[in-house]
Motif scaffolding. Structure first.
Motif, PDB file in Angstrom:
ATOM      1  N   ASN A 181       0.841  -1.192   0.000  1.00  0.00           N
ATOM      2  CA  ASN A 181       0.000   0.000   0.000  1.00  0.00           C
ATOM      3  C   ASN A 181       0.881   1.247   0.000  1.00  0.00           C
ATOM      4  O   ASN A 181       1.682   1.440   0.913  1.00  0.00           O
ATOM      5  CB  ASN A 181      -0.898   0.003   1.229  1.00  0.00           C
ATOM      6  N   VAL A 182       0.710   2.079  -0.999  1.00  0.00           N
ATOM      7  CA  VAL A 182       1.495   3.308  -1.113  1.00  0.00           C
ATOM      8  C   VAL A 182       0.589   4.505  -0.806  1.00  0.00           C
ATOM      9  O   VAL A 182      -0.477   4.658  -1.418  1.00  0.00           O
ATOM     10  CB  VAL A 182       2.098   3.461  -2.523  1.00  0.00           C
ATOM     11  N   VAL A 183       1.010   5.325   0.148  1.00  0.00           N
ATOM     12  CA  VAL A 183       0.315   6.577   0.429  1.00  0.00           C
ATOM     13  C   VAL A 183       1.170   7.710  -0.133  1.00  0.00           C
ATOM     14  O   VAL A 183       2.261   7.981   0.381  1.00  0.00           O
ATOM     15  CB  VAL A 183       0.100   6.763   1.940  1.00  0.00           C
ATOM     16  N   PRO A 184       0.729   8.349  -1.220  1.00  0.00           N
ATOM     17  CA  PRO A 184       1.516   9.443  -1.804  1.00  0.00           C
ATOM     18  C   PRO A 184       1.700  10.582  -0.808  1.00  0.00           C
ATOM     19  O   PRO A 184       0.812  10.868   0.004  1.00  0.00           O
ATOM     20  CB  PRO A 184       0.671   9.872  -3.011  1.00  0.00           C
ATOM     21  N   VAL A 185       2.847  11.232  -0.880  1.00  0.00           N
ATOM     22  CA  VAL A 185       3.179  12.257   0.111  1.00  0.00           C
ATOM     23  C   VAL A 185       2.344  13.519  -0.050  1.00  0.00           C
ATOM     24  O   VAL A 185       2.311  14.355   0.864  1.00  0.00           O
ATOM     25  CB  VAL A 185       4.681  12.612   0.036  1.00  0.00           C
ATOM     26  N   HIS A 186       1.647  13.684  -1.173  1.00  0.00           N
ATOM     27  CA  HIS A 186       0.886  14.905  -1.394  1.00  0.00           C
ATOM     28  C   HIS A 186      -0.604  14.728  -1.082  1.00  0.00           C
ATOM     29  O   HIS A 186      -1.403  15.625  -1.368  1.00  0.00           O
ATOM     30  CB  HIS A 186       1.063  15.374  -2.844  1.00  0.00           C
ATOM     31  N   VAL A 187      -1.001  13.591  -0.492  1.00  0.00           N
ATOM     32  CA  VAL A 187      -2.402  13.360  -0.122  1.00  0.00           C
ATOM     33  C   VAL A 187      -2.482  13.204   1.393  1.00  0.00           C
ATOM     34  O   VAL A 187      -1.457  13.053   2.067  1.00  0.00           O
ATOM     35  CB  VAL A 187      -2.973  12.112  -0.826  1.00  0.00           C
ATOM     36  N   PRO A 188      -3.682  13.238   1.980  1.00  0.00           N
ATOM     37  CA  PRO A 188      -3.802  13.044   3.432  1.00  0.00           C
ATOM     38  C   PRO A 188      -3.137  11.748   3.891  1.00  0.00           C
ATOM     39  O   PRO A 188      -3.232  10.710   3.237  1.00  0.00           O
ATOM     40  CB  PRO A 188      -5.322  13.014   3.647  1.00  0.00           C
ATOM     41  N   ASP A 189      -2.479  11.811   5.033  1.00  0.00           N
ATOM     42  CA  ASP A 189      -1.702  10.682   5.549  1.00  0.00           C
ATOM     43  C   ASP A 189      -2.623   9.665   6.215  1.00  0.00           C
ATOM     44  O   ASP A 189      -3.215   9.935   7.259  1.00  0.00           O
ATOM     45  CB  ASP A 189      -0.656  11.193   6.541  1.00  0.00           C
ATOM     46  N   THR A 190      -2.740   8.492   5.628  1.00  0.00           N
ATOM     47  CA  THR A 190      -3.582   7.415   6.166  1.00  0.00           C
ATOM     48  C   THR A 190      -2.774   6.143   6.435  1.00  0.00           C
ATOM     49  O   THR A 190      -3.351   5.094   6.684  1.00  0.00           O
ATOM     50  CB  THR A 190      -4.706   7.083   5.168  1.00  0.00           C
ATOM     51  N   LEU A 191      -1.443   6.235   6.385  1.00  0.00           N
ATOM     52  CA  LEU A 191      -0.633   5.024   6.467  1.00  0.00           C
ATOM     53  C   LEU A 191      -0.712   4.369   7.853  1.00  0.00           C
ATOM     54  O   LEU A 191      -0.636   3.141   7.963  1.00  0.00           O
ATOM     55  CB  LEU A 191       0.816   5.339   6.102  1.00  0.00           C
ATOM     56  N   SER A 192      -0.875   5.151   8.905  1.00  0.00           N
ATOM     57  CA  SER A 192      -1.025   4.563  10.234  1.00  0.00           C
ATOM     58  C   SER A 192      -2.275   3.693  10.314  1.00  0.00           C
ATOM     59  O   SER A 192      -2.270   2.627  10.949  1.00  0.00           O
ATOM     60  CB  SER A 192      -1.089   5.664  11.296  1.00  0.00           C
ATOM     61  N   VAL A 193      -3.342   4.120   9.683  1.00  0.00           N
ATOM     62  CA  VAL A 193      -4.576   3.331   9.646  1.00  0.00           C
ATOM     63  C   VAL A 193      -4.329   2.000   8.940  1.00  0.00           C
ATOM     64  O   VAL A 193      -4.806   0.944   9.371  1.00  0.00           O
ATOM     65  CB  VAL A 193      -5.701   4.118   8.949  1.00  0.00           C
ATOM     66  N   ILE A 194      -3.566   2.037   7.855  1.00  0.00           N
ATOM     67  CA  ILE A 194      -3.266   0.821   7.101  1.00  0.00           C
ATOM     68  C   ILE A 194      -2.516  -0.183   7.970  1.00  0.00           C
ATOM     69  O   ILE A 194      -2.843  -1.383   7.983  1.00  0.00           O
ATOM     70  CB  ILE A 194      -2.472   1.181   5.838  1.00  0.00           C
ATOM     71  N   PHE A 195      -1.520   0.270   8.731  1.00  0.00           N
ATOM     72  CA  PHE A 195      -0.797  -0.632   9.621  1.00  0.00           C
ATOM     73  C   PHE A 195      -1.682  -1.123  10.761  1.00  0.00           C
ATOM     74  O   PHE A 195      -1.586  -2.282  11.176  1.00  0.00           O
ATOM     75  CB  PHE A 195       0.455   0.056  10.167  1.00  0.00           C
TER      76      PHE A 195
END
Length: 604
Positions: free
Chosen positions: A486-500
């Motif tokens: 899952n890639v979260v682009p740096v220019h969009v809202p940060d949702t990577l913590s939710v993914i983990f």
């Protein structure tokens, strides 16, 4: 007037009635079949054609995804692949990359001019990212004799040598059972420097040492530092554990390339001077088996970085000679490690040696931030508000301790996949949006991509979601024989913590730059409404060239976007001799072939 049964047979009307009944039965069967045949069209409302289009909202509930692994569906209901039939209005003068690393070229890691200009290599600076400007538009040639990869699960134990023709690691690690040559294959016996009796024996030993680890239930998301050929993560997949394996490029020749060819999650990275591209408090467990990282270097920055990305209450397993040997060097390293971990408030919850003489220590990160304020001295210091920002894209390593958040451990797997993530915003609107997103992707993947797309899913193992959001696309595929980066682009809202939190893995990335992976390492790329904002920052041609680089020949692309973006992308794909298909004016399917400039259209 009614007809009696005897007169019925006497008048010989039975054949007529029998024939009529047979016709009625056939008609009923035909009607039932038509009403249960999947509609060849998607079950969604028309996509917005304006530039502000959002992901489609499903008008009515759809059947839940089947729990069986995806098999190759009948293609008669899917989009029809064209064979580059659309004229290319722009002249793309494609050329092959040249040089000693052309076949395995990674632009941001093979920028030798920038690496040569470095003043120091003390902190592994030469393994970090230096992206060339402008982005190169050459195409990587195929290795001689390249073949369609061995499918999963066979690929975990054997791959084609011609696809990754690097023999040095075979010779270098011949006594440690990492990888061996056998005819046309590279064989992976499941051994390693610390796995003298195999990975399964080693992981069993860990769980027996500390049963609370409970592989695949309590511990789901793991980071393997200096992973070798990623056998540790590969074998943990059998226990419902998803492991992000990482190592620097060329530290051991092509080890990450081996891992990805095997179908095991892996990425190229190094703990040097920059933060790893993961969010704070992400991993349930971090593992290092002789990973050759000096954890106490530069004021302990490498271990403080692990503290940042380790979940509160999470574990760090260190299997290295300072744990179980008594020579002067090892004792000195162990003493330094003891001092550093105590200053970070890590607890030693186990320290032992197994039957092979290999030892390990298991540390646990505190759950509460209160312990950090009870230290006798504030060293290393607690990170300030500026350092606490959950950002790790080109951010220097810190010398401070990141405090754990006030959040609980996720529910046991697999419940954590669909439950409210601990890091999700506390307002009701955020929770409602999360659950709607989960339902949306479950339906879209089950009823659109799998059943209606002309994709041979049995050939798909390594998948990348280029704009992952909450990870709904990956969550809808968790029952299948594949994994998703899952890639979260740096220019969009940060949702990577939710993914983990959901028990999935991912990274931050800027798609205006090259990805830290070898060519030909993914079977399917997925993108949902990525390109409108991205095209305002960089040229779409460069993004498509990068997609062509990381996708394997025979691999697939699935793009959901506006027709404006699809119309710009499709001619570029055709110039690369990809087949494409358009569905419902909102989904673009692409299939990469074996074509390379000057090489004709050879297929393997």
């Amino acid at each position: 007037m009614g007809i009696s049964v005897p007169s019925f047979f006497k008048e010989r009307k039975f054949p007529f009635i029998f024939t009529l009944s047979l016709l009625l039965v056939c008609f009923t069967v035909l009607l039932f079949t038509n009403t249960n045949t999947p509609d060849p069209h998607f079950f969604y409302s028309d996509v917005q054609t304006s530039s502000s289009a959002q992901p489609i909202v499903i008008a009515s509930p759809l059947p839940a995804q089947a729990s069986n692994p995806i098999t190759a569906p009948p293609i008669q209901n899917g989009p029809v692949w064209d064979e580059t039939s659309i004229p290319v209005s722009v002249n793309f003068n494609w050329r092959l990359c040249t040089g000693s690393v052309a076949v395995d070229y990674i632009p941001c890691l093979d920028n030798f001019q920038a690496i040569k200009a470095l003043k120091s290599r003390r902190h592994m600076e030469h393994r970090e990212r230096y992206c060339p400007q402008p982005s190169p538009r050459c195409l990587e040639p195929l290795p001689k004799g390249y073949k369609v990869p061995v499918p999963w699960p066979e690929s975990r134990d054997m791959i084609w040598y011609d696809n990754v023709p690097h023999p040095k690691l075979v010779e270098y690690k011949k006594d440690q059972n990492w990888v061996k040559m056998s005819d046309d294959y590279l064989i992976f016996p499941g051994g390693g420097t610390q796995f003298k009796e195999g990975v399964n024996h080693y992981t069993d030993f860990i769980e027996k040492t500390l049963p609370v680890i409970e592989w695949g239930r309590h511990v789901r998301v793991v980071l393997d530092v200096g992973c070798g050929v990623a056998s540790f993560g590969g074998y943990l997949l059998d226990r419902n554990v998803i492991t992000m394996s990482f190592a620097p490029k060329d530290e051991h020749e092509a080890q990450i390339q081996f891992a990805l060819e095997r179908g095991i999650p892996a990425t190229l990275s190094v703990i040097g001077t920059q933060r790893l591209t993961f969010p704070d408090n992400a991993y349930d467990l971090i593992h290092c088996a002789r990973c050759r990282v000096h954890w106490d270097a530069d004021g302990g920055k490498p271990l403080l970085e692990l503290n940042r990305i380790l979940r509160p209450g999470g574990f760090f397993i260190w299997s290295a000679t300072p744990v179980y040997r008594d020579d002067e060097r090892d004792k000195r390293v162990w003493k330094s490690m003891v001092a550093l971990t105590r200053s970070m408030c890590w607890d030693v919850v186990a320290k032992t040696v197994d039957s092979t003489g290999i030892g390990l220590v298991i540390y646990r990160k505190p759950i509460s931030f209160v312990r950090y304020f009870k230290r006798k001295e504030n060293k290393p210091p607690i990170c300030g508000p500026k350092d606490r920002k959950n950002s790790s894209w080109y951010v220097p390593l810190s010398t401070c301790v990141t405090l754990p958040p006030r959040s609980s451990w996720p529910l046991p797997w697999p419940n954590r996949l669909t439950s409210k993530p601990p890091s999700l915003a506390t307002n009701p609107e955020a929770e409602e949006m999360f659950y709607k997103d989960t339902i949306h992707w479950s339906a879209l993947v089950s009823d659109a991509y799998v059943n209606n797309a002309a994709i041979n899913w049995s050939s798909v193992r390594n998948v990348m979601d280029m704009n992952a959001g909450y990870g709904g696309f990956a969550a809808a595929l968790t029952d299948q024989l594949l994994w998703v980066m899952n890639v979260v682009p740096v220019h969009v809202p940060d949702t990577l913590s939710v993914i983990f939190d959901r028990g999935l893995i991912g990274i931050y990335h800027d798609w205006c730059e090259s990805l830290n992976t070898y060519p030909r390492t993914y079977d399917l790329l997925h993108s949902s409404f990525l390109f409108e904002n991205l095209s305002q920052r960089c040229d779409m041609i460069d993004v498509v060239v990068e997609m062509d680089r990381i996708l394997r020949p025979g691999g697939y692309l699935v793009v959901q976007d506006t027709m404006e973006m699809i119309s710009k992308m499709r001619p570029i794909l055709h110039s690369l001799h990809w087949s494409t298909a358009l569905h419902k004016d909102q989904f673009l399917f692409g299939k990469k072939g074996f074509w390379r400039p000057g090489r004709g259209s050879s297929k393997s």
